[in-house]
Design an enzyme around this catalytic site. Structure first.
Site, PDB file in Angstrom:
ATOM      1  N   TYR A   3       4.406  -2.741  12.222  1.00 66.19           N
ATOM      2  CA  TYR A   3       3.420  -2.441  11.191  1.00 66.19           C
ATOM      3  C   TYR A   3       2.076  -3.087  11.495  1.00 66.19           C
ATOM      4  CZ  TYR A   3       5.824  -6.509   9.071  1.00 66.19           C
ATOM      5  OH  TYR A   3       6.432  -7.705   8.834  1.00 66.19           O
ATOM      6  N   LYS A  33     -10.697   4.691  -3.561  1.00 65.60           N
ATOM      7  CA  LYS A  33     -12.042   4.119  -3.648  1.00 65.60           C
ATOM      8  C   LYS A  33     -12.119   3.322  -4.938  1.00 65.60           C
ATOM      9  CE  LYS A  33     -15.727   6.443  -2.497  1.00 65.60           C
ATOM     10  NZ  LYS A  33     -16.896   7.376  -2.501  1.00 65.60           N
TER      11      LYS A  33
END
Length: 118
Positions: free
Chosen positions: A53, A98
């Site tokens: 990862y 966002k």
């Protein structure tokens, strides 16, 4: 088959349709989920037998550094990059969020989630 998740990755990037967003930048959160065969790593306890990862994070970080107008484009680029860089990944899903978007109202975030598989 196993599922690996990288949750709540944080980036400061320059994505957005408005010129000011792209010039100033803002904060983003990325969550990523991918499917891969984890059977060997489950037995061996060796990083070489799984998808690291850390390596996946580096791919996400690179893609987040490329400015785009739309979150959809960013998310698709991340999915495509994960699949092209890691042959062991069978499916990937990514959410790009966002934080504090400039929409003229109070809200925590907007996000887009896309998925891809081989």
């Amino acid at each position: 088959m196993g599922v690996i998740r990288i949750n709540d990755m944080r980036f400061y990037a320059h994505h957005g349709c408005f010129e000011q967003e792209r010039a100033i930048g803002t904060h983003f959160r990325v969550d990523l989920r991918f499917e891969t065969d984890t059977a060997r790593a489950e037995r061996s306890d060796r990083i070489e037998d799984t998808v690291s990862y850390l390596d996946v994070y580096q791919v996400v970080k690179k893609e987040m550094s490329i400015p785009s107008n739309l979150l959809e484009k960013v998310a698709r680029r991340i999915c495509d990059a994960v699949l092209s860089n890691f042959a062991e990944v069978d499916a990937v899903s990514v959410s790009v969020c966002k934080l504090n978007p400039p929409l003229g109202g109070q809200m925590e975030s907007v996000s887009v989630e896309v998925s891809a598989e081989r």
